[in-house]
Design a protein around this motif. Structure first.
Motif, PDB file in Angstrom:
ATOM      1  N   SER A   1       0.728  -1.108  -0.135  1.00  0.00           N
ATOM      2  CA  SER A   1       0.383   0.039   0.121  1.00  0.00           C
ATOM      3  C   SER A   1       0.936   1.260  -0.139  1.00  0.00           C
ATOM      4  O   SER A   1       0.460   2.245  -0.708  1.00  0.00           O
TER       5      SER A   1
ATOM      6  N   LEU B   1       1.233   4.181  -3.158  1.00  0.00           N
ATOM      7  CA  LEU B   1       0.890   5.633  -2.836  1.00  0.00           C
ATOM      8  C   LEU B   1       1.994   6.462  -2.923  1.00  0.00           C
ATOM      9  O   LEU B   1       1.607   7.728  -3.224  1.00  0.00           O
TER      10      LEU B   1
ATOM     11  N   ASP C   1      -3.333  11.038  -8.264  1.00  0.00           N
ATOM     12  CA  ASP C   1      -3.683  10.429  -6.802  1.00  0.00           C
ATOM     13  C   ASP C   1      -4.410   9.595  -6.736  1.00  0.00           C
ATOM     14  O   ASP C   1      -5.575   9.764  -7.020  1.00  0.00           O
TER      15      ASP C   1
ATOM     16  N   SER D   1      -6.510   7.296  -3.121  1.00  0.00           N
ATOM     17  CA  SER D   1      -6.721   7.503  -1.749  1.00  0.00           C
ATOM     18  C   SER D   1      -6.194   6.596  -1.117  1.00  0.00           C
ATOM     19  O   SER D   1      -5.649   5.571  -1.675  1.00  0.00           O
ATOM     20  N   LEU D   2      -5.809   6.687   0.102  1.00  0.00           N
ATOM     21  CA  LEU D   2      -4.997   5.426   0.994  1.00  0.00           C
ATOM     22  C   LEU D   2      -6.017   4.132   0.941  1.00  0.00           C
ATOM     23  O   LEU D   2      -5.351   2.833   0.844  1.00  0.00           O
TER      24      LEU D   2
ATOM     25  N   ALA E   1      -5.386   2.357  -2.368  1.00  0.00           N
ATOM     26  CA  ALA E   1      -4.285   1.869  -2.240  1.00  0.00           C
ATOM     27  C   ALA E   1      -4.231   0.608  -1.444  1.00  0.00           C
ATOM     28  O   ALA E   1      -3.537  -0.400  -2.031  1.00  0.00           O
TER      29      ALA E   1
END
Length: 442
Positions: free
Chosen positions: A24, A28, A36, A38-39, A42
């Protein structure tokens, strides 16, 4: 047993969680994506890759750079082979000796029977896996080269999809997926062979090699069960899906036959599709759910409750109805411990997937069938999905809570629901005192 004691089941679970978290973080990084993410996205992608599932909430080809795609490929390889098997092989190359605890942990993670011959098993396994993937990549490259003028792109597509197919991951970096290849016989056959080989299980692959060399006189009951019922499920799935696709007038006869065969092979855990699954009727989708739930052979790259578990459950019912007090197959009786384990796995798996599907229908306000389809696909490490209008998985539109439920489901399915539960609750000591038997009416 202490709640914080690192049992083999907990170590296996922690190893997968560690790989997912590292993946993850890598996904990122700014040079991993074109835009981009998002967390949560990912984390979802890393979990899906490590558990070799294939569900996606972002488009892989347009979102991730070549570096990001390489990270996904490495996660697939580590997840498919198993973190413990992957690291142990390199420890063996460095001539590091394995302790008894290491061997027990490795045997548990690889679904290997006992620890005798375990090191030889790993030494043989990894080169064979890489050889199969290399051969698959070579043949895929030859056919991709006809469609992509850039040989490097064709080579990358060949390598990525060979690894993804053998590890039953279902990830694709092709801009349009495999839809344009639904009538391509060589591509369908190459992918199907890779999928089937990966789903047989590493123990079965090794035994077949030894049998071919004459080092094993007869195949074990386990191998016979996996080979026989894999073929039966593949044939039954092909016939049932062909009964529907044969009526699709918009496709040629060759395409209809290939679609039925390919999805019968892919449905048990691979996750590739050559047509929009929404084209299938509810009856066919439910049959695919059954195939996904059963899955492949133990100790391989596939998921599900495993063929052997399903066969044992069927044999228990058959034996009881036949008035027999033993469960027998291929002139061999199945132990009571194996029967209890199979019933436990089936019961926990059925209860969990049903509960999560019902919970998601309430949280996300979605229809039951596609939600159940997505849940079983996640639990069985398949990756097939009825999709959304953007071409992503059905769960791409879920809320953060819904996506987290799918993430947990993917992790649980890959680790194994029994191992997952034992990792959380631990395994208590069996009492030596046997209470009086109770008479219960059923």
């Amino acid at each position: 047993m202490g709640i914080f004691e690192l049992t083999p089941h907990r170590l296996i679970l922690l190893s997968y969680v560690s790989v997912i978290l590292i993946g993850s973080i890598l996904l990122l990084l700014p040079f991993s994506t074109y835009r981009d993410i998002s967390l949560l996205d990912a984390l979802f992608t890393a979990t899906s890759a490590t558990t070799v599932t294939g569900l996606v909430v972002v488009d892989i080809s347009s979102t991730f750079t070549p570096f990001g795609q390489l990270v996904i490929l490495l996660l697939i390889q580590i997840g498919g082979l198993g973190y413990m098997g992957f690291t142990t092989y390199f420890l063996i190359l460095l001539r590091r000796k394995l302790s008894l605890r290491d061997r027990l942990l490795l045997a548990e993670s690889m679904s290997y029977p006992g620890i005798h011959g375990l090191v030889r098993f790993i030494k043989r396994l990894v080169p064979v896996v890489f050889l199969i993937e290399l051969v698959g990549a070579f043949f895929l490259f030859l056919f991709f080269f006809k469609d992509f003028s850039n040989p490097l792109s064709a080579l990358w597509y060949g390598i990525f999809h060979s690894v993804s197919a053998f590890n039953n991951a279902g990830f694709s970096v092709l801009p349009q997926g495999f839809g344009p290849y639904r009538g391509n016989i060589p591509i369908n056959l190459i992918l199907s062979v890779l999928i089937i080989l990966g789903g047989l299980g590493f123990y079965v692959i090794q035994e077949l090699i030894l049998y071919y060399r004459g080092q094993v006189l007869r195949l074990s009951t386990h191998t016979k069960i996996v080979l026989t019922f894999s073929a039966l499920l593949l044939l039954l799935g092909f016939i049932l899906l062909l009964m529907e696709t044969i009526r699709w007038n918009e496709f040629s006869l060759k395409e209809r036959i290939l679609v039925a065969f390919f999805h019968s092979a892919s449905a048990r855990t691979a996750g590739f599709n050559t047509v929009d699954l929404r084209n299938f009727s509810e009856g066919s989708l439910f049959w695919i759910i059954v195939l996904m739930f059963i899955g492949t052979g133990p100790g391989g790259t596939g998921g599900g409750i495993k063929i052997t578990t399903a066969v044992v459950i069927f044999l228990v019912v058959h034996s009881y109805l036949s008035g027999k007090n033993q469960v027998v197959i291929f002139d061999r009786s199945i132990t009571e411990a194996t029967v209890q384990r199979a019933i436990t796995i089936f019961t926990l798996s059925f209860a969990y997937t049903t509960l999560v599907a019902l919970l998601l229908t309430k949280l996300e306000e979605t229809p039951l069938l596609p939600t159940l389809f997505e849940t079983v696909s996640a639990f069985s490490s398949v990756g097939l999905s009825t999709g959304n209008p953007q071409g992503l998985s059905f769960c791409a539109d879920f809320s953060p809570i819904g996506k987290m439920l799918i993430i947990i489901t993917m992790l649980m399915g890959r680790v194994g629901i029994l191992s997952f539960m034992l990792a959380i609750y631990g395994k208590g000591r069996e009492s030596r005192v046997k209470p009086p038997e109770a008479r219960i009416l059923l």
